[in-house]
Scaffold this motif. Structure first.
Motif, PDB file in Angstrom:
ATOM      1  N   ASP A  16       0.988  -1.279  -0.001  1.00 35.74           N
ATOM      2  CA  ASP A  16       0.059   0.082  -0.148  1.00 35.74           C
ATOM      3  C   ASP A  16       0.897   1.296  -0.078  1.00 35.74           C
ATOM      4  OD1 ASP A  16      -2.483  -1.552  -0.003  1.00 35.74           O
ATOM      5  OD2 ASP A  16      -2.520  -1.429   2.182  1.00 35.74           O
ATOM      6  N   THR A  18       4.059   1.678  -1.166  1.00 35.23           N
ATOM      7  CA  THR A  18       4.728   1.674  -2.399  1.00 35.23           C
ATOM      8  C   THR A  18       3.841   2.287  -3.328  1.00 35.23           C
ATOM      9  OG1 THR A  18       6.024  -0.079  -1.734  1.00 35.23           O
ATOM     10  CG2 THR A  18       6.085   0.333  -3.887  1.00 35.23           C
ATOM     11  N   ILE A  19       2.585   1.664  -3.353  1.00 32.93           N
ATOM     12  CA  ILE A  19       1.698   2.458  -4.504  1.00 32.93           C
ATOM     13  C   ILE A  19       1.325   3.877  -4.105  1.00 32.93           C
ATOM     14  CG2 ILE A  19      -0.720   2.161  -5.361  1.00 32.93           C
ATOM     15  CD1 ILE A  19      -0.773  -0.787  -4.789  1.00 32.93           C
ATOM     16  N   GLU A  20       1.130   4.100  -2.876  1.00 27.54           N
ATOM     17  CA  GLU A  20       0.848   5.656  -2.527  1.00 27.54           C
ATOM     18  C   GLU A  20       2.304   6.494  -2.904  1.00 27.54           C
ATOM     19  OE1 GLU A  20      -1.811   4.940   1.648  1.00 27.54           O
ATOM     20  OE2 GLU A  20       0.504   5.393   1.561  1.00 27.54           O
ATOM     21  N   SER A 222      -3.803   8.097 -11.030  1.00 25.71           N
ATOM     22  CA  SER A 222      -3.232   8.453 -10.043  1.00 25.71           C
ATOM     23  C   SER A 222      -3.895   9.517  -9.139  1.00 25.71           C
ATOM     24  CB  SER A 222      -1.784   9.144  -9.965  1.00 25.71           C
ATOM     25  OG  SER A 222      -0.988   8.137 -11.025  1.00 25.71           O
ATOM     26  N   TRP A 225      -6.725   7.708  -7.377  1.00 19.65           N
ATOM     27  CA  TRP A 225      -6.203   6.609  -6.290  1.00 19.65           C
ATOM     28  C   TRP A 225      -5.762   7.526  -4.952  1.00 19.65           C
ATOM     29  CZ3 TRP A 225      -5.843   1.355  -5.499  1.00 19.65           C
ATOM     30  CH2 TRP A 225      -4.731   1.036  -4.405  1.00 19.65           C
TER      31      TRP A 225
END
Length: 523
Positions: A16, A18-20, A222, A225
Motif C-alpha cells: 500500500d 509503495t503504491i501511494e 493516480s 487513487w
C-alpha cells in the motif's frame, strides 16, 4: 525477527505504501514536467527575463522541505494535496532550467537553415529545437524524478502516506528493519524510474502522441487513487505521531484496551498540533502537561479505564557517571518534587505559545525556587545531558544542566532533540550522553517491555501505582542496563488523547469510553 520475516509480516502495508509513493511521485512529476517544459520554452522566447524567473523558481529549493510542508498546512491542510504541491515545486527547477538551456544552446545556424526552408516558428520548435534539446531536457527530468522520490518520503509527516511512514516509525523506535523496509523500496523506485526515463529518452519523439495520451490517463488514475479515498473516508480522523502508532503504550494497546477503531494519520509532532487547530484532524495524541492544550483550547479525554500508566519525569543517569561524579545525584535532587503539573503546563505554554527563550524560562523558574542560576561554564564538557525532541524535554534538560553547573564544579554539554525514546535511551546506554529526562511509564512499557500481567498488577492499586511503578522500573533498569532513576521532578506527564474543546462539548465526548460510544453510533 529477521528483515525478511519483517517484510513478510508487513507485506500488505508495504505494498500500500509503495503504491501511494508511486502515486505521489507520478502526479507531482507529471505536473512539474507539463509546467516546467512549457515555462522553459517560453523563456527561450523572452531571454531577458529568464535569469529572474529561473532564480525565483530556484528559491523554493532553498526552503527546507519540512518547513515548506508546515507553511502549507494552514492553506492546504494535511494529506495528498500539500504533498503534491510541495513535490511539484521541488521538481520544477531542474526541468525549467534544463529545458531553457537545451533549447537555447541549439546551434543558431541550424535554426536559420530551418527558417530558410520555410518552417514556421512552431515547426522549428517541434522538429528542430526540441529533438536536439531532448538529452538536456531529459537530464533535468531524470534529476527531478530521483529528487521527487526522495523528498516524497518526508511527506509522510503530513499524513500523505508513502514509504516515509516506515522510515519515520523506524527512526522513532530505532528499528532498523522498519527503516530499511521504507528506504530500500524508495531507493529501488528511484533507480527504476531513472532507468525507465532513460529508455523513454531514446524514443520520445517517435512515441510522443501515445506518450501524451498515456500520461494523461496515468495522471487521472493516480489522482483518483490518491484523492478519492480522502473524499469518502471516515468523517472522524485521528492524527498520531509515528512513535505513538507503534509503542507498547501507544495506539496498538489503546485500541485493544478500549476497542477503538480509528481512521488514523501519521503526523510530525509539531504539525499534529497545527492540524487539530486547523480542524484537519479531530483527535490527537499528546502529553497531559503540554502547553499547547491551553493555547489551542483542547480537551484532554479522561482515561477512565486506566490504560496509560503514571508518567512521572525523572533524571535517568548512567551508573558509571554517578560513580565518577557522585555529586550529580545531590545536585539534581534539589529539583525533586519541585515541579507540579500546573507549573509544567505553564512552562511549556510560555515556550510554545508565548515564544519565550527556553533558557530564560528555565532560569526564571529556578530563581523562583530559590536555586542558583548564575554559573554558566564554557570549558570542556564533563557531562552530556540529552533530551528528546519536544518542548518539555528541552526545558528539563536545560534545568538539569543549570543545576549541575551551579551546584557542582562540572561543565555540561547539551545534546537536545534526539528523535524518540529509543534513540535517547540507546544514546544513554552507549555513553553518547550521560543522562536525560525520562518518564516512568515509558520506562515500564517502551524500555522494559513489561508483560501485560505484570503491568496490570503494578497498576491495580491506583493510589500507590506511581510509587510502585517507579520502584519497579528503578530496580529493573539498574539490574538490566546499569542505569539509575533519580528522584522524580514531581509532575505526571501521562499520554493523553485530545480533542478541540468545542468539538468535545458538541459531541458530548469527555472520556475515551465516550469516544468509543460516539464512534460506534457514527458507524
Amino acid at each position: 525477527m529477521s528483515f525478511g520475516q519483517f517484510l513478510l509480516d508487513h507485506q500488505l502495508e508495504l505494498a500500500d505504501q509503495t503504491i501511494e509513493h508511486i502515486g505521489l511521485t507520478t502526479v507531482s512529476l507529471a505536473i512539474a514536467i507539463s509546467l516546467g517544459v512549457s515555462v522553459g520554452i517560453i523563456l527561450t522566447r523572452y531571454p531577458n527575463i529568464s535569469d529572474r524567473v529561473i532564480g525565483a523558481v530556484g528559491i523554493v529549493q532553498t526552503i527546507p522541505s519540512v518547513a515548506l510542508l508546515g507553511f502549507m498546512l494552514p492553506l492546504l491542510g494535511i494529506g495528498v494535496t500539500p504533498a503534491i504541491v510541495a513535490l511539484f515545486l521541488y521538481a520544477l527547477l531542474p526541468i525549467v532550467r534544463n529545458t531553457y538551456t537545451g533549447i537555447d544552446e541549439v546551434d543558431s545556424a541550424i535554426k536559420e537553415a530551418a527558417k530558410g526552408m520555410g518552417m514556421s516558428n512552431f515547426q522549428i520548435l517541434l522538429k528542430v529545437e526540441l529533438p536536439l534539446a531532448v538529452p538536456v531536457i531529459f537530464a533535468g527530468i531524470r534529476t527531478a524524478a530521483v529528487t521527487t522520490v526522495g523528498v516524497a518520503t518526508l511527506c509522510a509527516l503530513i499524513a500523505s502516506g508513502g514509504l516515509g511512514e516506515f522510515i519515520f516509525r523506524g527512526i522513532a523506535l530505532n528499528n532498523v528493519d522498519m527503516i530499511l523496509a521504507g528506504a530500500i523500496p524508495a531507493a529501488l523506485l528511484a533507480l527504476l524510474l531513472d532507468f525507465l526515463l532513460g529508455v523513454l529518452q531514446s524514443r520520445v519523439m517517435e512515441w510522443l502522441k501515445p506518450l501524451l495520451v498515456g500520461a494523461v490517463v496515468l495522471l487521472l488514475l493516480s489522482l483518483s487513487w490518491l484523492v478519492v479515498p480522502n473524499l469518502f473516508g471516515s468523517s472522524f480522523t485521528a492524527g498520531f505521531t509515528a512513535e505513538f502508532m507503534e509503542r507498547a503504550d501507544g495506539y496498538p494497546g489503546l485500541r485493544q484496551h478500549y476497542g477503538l477503531k480509528l481512521n488514523t494519520l501519521e503526523l510530525e509532532p509539531g504539525l499534529m498540533y497545527k492540524a487539530i487547530r486547523e480542524k484537519q484532524v479531530d483527535l490527537i495524541s499528546g502529553f497531559s502537561t503540554d502547553g499547547r492544550i491551553q493555547a489551542y483550547n483542547l480537551t484532554v479525554l479522561e482515561d477512565n479505564l486506566n490504560y496509560f500508566p503514571p508518567y512521572y519525569a525523572a533524571p535517568l543517569v548512567r551508573g558509571e557517571t554517578l560513580r565518577e561524579f557522585p555529586e550529580v545525584r545531590s545536585a539534581l535532587n534539589r529539583l525533586a518534587g519541585q515541579i507540579s503539573n500546573e507549573e509544567m503546563v505553564q512552562l511549556n505554554y510560555r515556550v510554545d505559545r508565548q515564544q519565550e527563550p527556553t533558557m530564560q524560562v528555565v532560569r526564571e523558574f529556578l530563581s523562583e525556587l530559590g536555586l542558583k542560576t548564575e554559573t554558566q561554564r564554557e570549558g570542556n564538557a564533563d557531562l552530556v545531558v540529552g533530551s528528546k525532541n519536544f518542548t518539555e524535554q528541552y526545558l528539563l534538560a536545560e534545568m538539569m544542566a543549570v543545576v549541575i553547573e551551579n551546584y557542582t564544579n562540572l561543565d555540561v554539554e547539551l545534546k537536545t532533540g534526539l528523535a524518540g525514546t529509543k534513540i535517547a535511551f540507546d544514546a544513554l546506554r552507549q555513553g553518547e550522553i550521560d543522562l536525560y529526562p525520562e518518564y516512568t511509564g515509558t520506562g515500564l512499557l517502551a524500555i522494559l517491555n513489561t508483560d501485560a500481567d505484570v503491568r496490570e498488577e503494578l497498576l491495580s492499586e491506583s493510589e500507590s501505582a506511581a510509587d510502585t511503578v517507579l520502584e519497579y522500573v528503578r530496580e529493573k533498569t539498574q539490574e538490566e542496563y546499569n542505569l539509575i532513576w533519580l528522584e522524580p521532578f514531581g509532575f505526571n506527564n501521562s499520554y493523553a488523547l485530545m480533542m478541540r474543546e468545542a468539538a468535545a462539548n458538541e459531541l458530548d465526548v469527555q472520556s475515551i469510553s465516550d469516544l468509543k460510544a460516539y464512534l460506534s453510533e457514527d458507524l
